[in-house]
Design a protein around this motif. Structure first.
Motif, PDB file in Angstrom:
ATOM      1  N   LEU A 155       5.121   4.727   5.701  1.00 31.39           N
ATOM      2  CA  LEU A 155       4.053   4.255   6.288  1.00 31.39           C
ATOM      3  C   LEU A 155       4.913   2.816   5.604  1.00 31.39           C
ATOM      4  O   LEU A 155       3.397   2.149   7.006  1.00 31.39           O
ATOM      5  CB  LEU A 155       3.163   4.784   4.544  1.00 31.39           C
ATOM      6  CG  LEU A 155       2.464   6.210   4.826  1.00 31.39           C
ATOM      7  CD1 LEU A 155       1.630   6.376   3.659  1.00 31.39           C
ATOM      8  CD2 LEU A 155       1.879   6.168   5.289  1.00 31.39           C
ATOM      9  N   ALA A 156       4.976   2.577   5.229  1.00 32.54           N
ATOM     10  CA  ALA A 156       5.114   0.506   5.003  1.00 32.54           C
ATOM     11  C   ALA A 156       5.492   0.159   6.150  1.00 32.54           C
ATOM     12  O   ALA A 156       5.029  -0.969   6.679  1.00 32.54           O
ATOM     13  CB  ALA A 156       5.799   0.327   3.867  1.00 32.54           C
ATOM     14  N   ASP A 157       6.679   0.921   6.617  1.00 36.78           N
ATOM     15  CA  ASP A 157       7.516   0.917   8.189  1.00 36.78           C
ATOM     16  C   ASP A 157       6.381   0.764   9.497  1.00 36.78           C
ATOM     17  O   ASP A 157       5.655  -0.026   9.753  1.00 36.78           O
ATOM     18  CB  ASP A 157       7.799   2.132   8.762  1.00 36.78           C
ATOM     19  CG  ASP A 157       9.080   1.615   7.653  1.00 36.78           C
ATOM     20  OD1 ASP A 157       9.697   0.725   7.144  1.00 36.78           O
ATOM     21  OD2 ASP A 157      10.228   3.117   7.472  1.00 36.78           O
ATOM     22  N   VAL A 158       5.324   2.182   9.375  1.00 33.26           N
ATOM     23  CA  VAL A 158       4.017   2.259  10.152  1.00 33.26           C
ATOM     24  C   VAL A 158       3.166   0.925   9.794  1.00 33.26           C
ATOM     25  O   VAL A 158       2.454   0.094  10.450  1.00 33.26           O
ATOM     26  CB  VAL A 158       3.578   3.331   9.921  1.00 33.26           C
ATOM     27  CG1 VAL A 158       2.501   3.511  11.079  1.00 33.26           C
ATOM     28  CG2 VAL A 158       3.851   4.330  10.229  1.00 33.26           C
ATOM     29  N   TYR A 159       2.579   0.273   8.239  1.00 32.66           N
ATOM     30  CA  TYR A 159       1.524  -0.480   8.520  1.00 32.66           C
ATOM     31  C   TYR A 159       2.439  -2.170   8.577  1.00 32.66           C
ATOM     32  O   TYR A 159       2.128  -3.191   9.254  1.00 32.66           O
ATOM     33  CB  TYR A 159       1.262  -1.028   7.275  1.00 32.66           C
ATOM     34  CG  TYR A 159       0.085  -0.223   6.542  1.00 32.66           C
ATOM     35  CD1 TYR A 159      -1.142  -0.062   7.134  1.00 32.66           C
ATOM     36  CD2 TYR A 159       0.879   0.792   5.377  1.00 32.66           C
ATOM     37  CE1 TYR A 159      -1.914   0.375   5.369  1.00 32.66           C
ATOM     38  CE2 TYR A 159      -0.441   1.991   4.871  1.00 32.66           C
ATOM     39  CZ  TYR A 159      -1.524   1.280   5.072  1.00 32.66           C
ATOM     40  OH  TYR A 159      -2.153   2.538   4.686  1.00 32.66           O
TER      41      TYR A 159
END
Length: 180
Positions: A155-159
């Motif tokens: 999720l951090a990467d997607v943000y």
């Protein structure tokens, strides 16, 4: 779920704001001639590429939900899903190309700016509310679909993704100056 280093949320928020300001600056400064000019390294014109840059932020809202669900399943499920998506890369590329061509027929520059504001506001709120424990959840992605998709993304990467996408495509615009 493997432990991950804490995400620098402020850096992501700052990236969203820089992109928002730059997007509005580009929209405000572009002449009709600029917007119709071909871009560097794509088959789109500048207006179409601007919409595609906005779309990078829009798609993240859907990706976040997908990653949240997939991140709770065994990794093999998302690996199979990603490989299935890799198998339809050619149709995806056609839709990805045609989407901006059609979207600019219905999205005025003003509407693109308003939409950019709304989507970045939404991402700011979602990121601020995201539990730290969930930021390490992730899934496999179809890496042939986008140069910023990794085989496995949290999720951090997607943000972080939409600002990377924005900055990459910003360099392909061929806008020259203020509106006439």
């Amino acid at each position: 779920m493997a432990p991950v280093a804490p995400m620098d949320r402020q850096a992501v928020h700052d990236g969203y704001e820089r992109a928002r300001q730059e997007f509005h600056r580009l929209l405000d400064a572009a002449s009709e001639q600029d917007l119709a000019r071909p871009t560097c390294g794509t088959r789109w014109d500048n207006r179409e590429l601007l919409w595609h840059m906005l779309f990078g932020y829009l798609v993240v809202r859907s990706l976040l939900g997908l990653v949240r669900v997939s991140g709770r399943l065994p990794r093999g499920v998302s690996r199979v899903f990603a490989r299935l998506l890799e198998g339809v890369t050619v149709p995806f590329d056609l839709v990805n190309y045609a989407g901006p061509r059609g979207a600019v027929k219905v999205f005025s520059l003003h509407r693109m700016g308003v939409t950019f504001d709304r989507v970045t506001d939404s991402l700011h709120r979602r990121l601020a509310a995201e539990p730290e424990s969930d930021l390490g959840r992730g899934m496999h992605f179809p890496v042939r679909w986008d140069p910023f998709f990794a085989d496995f993304m949290t999720l951090a990467d997607v943000y972080r993704y939409p600002t990377q996408h924005f900055e990459f495509h910003r360099r392909q615009l061929t806008l020259s100056g203020p509106r006439q």
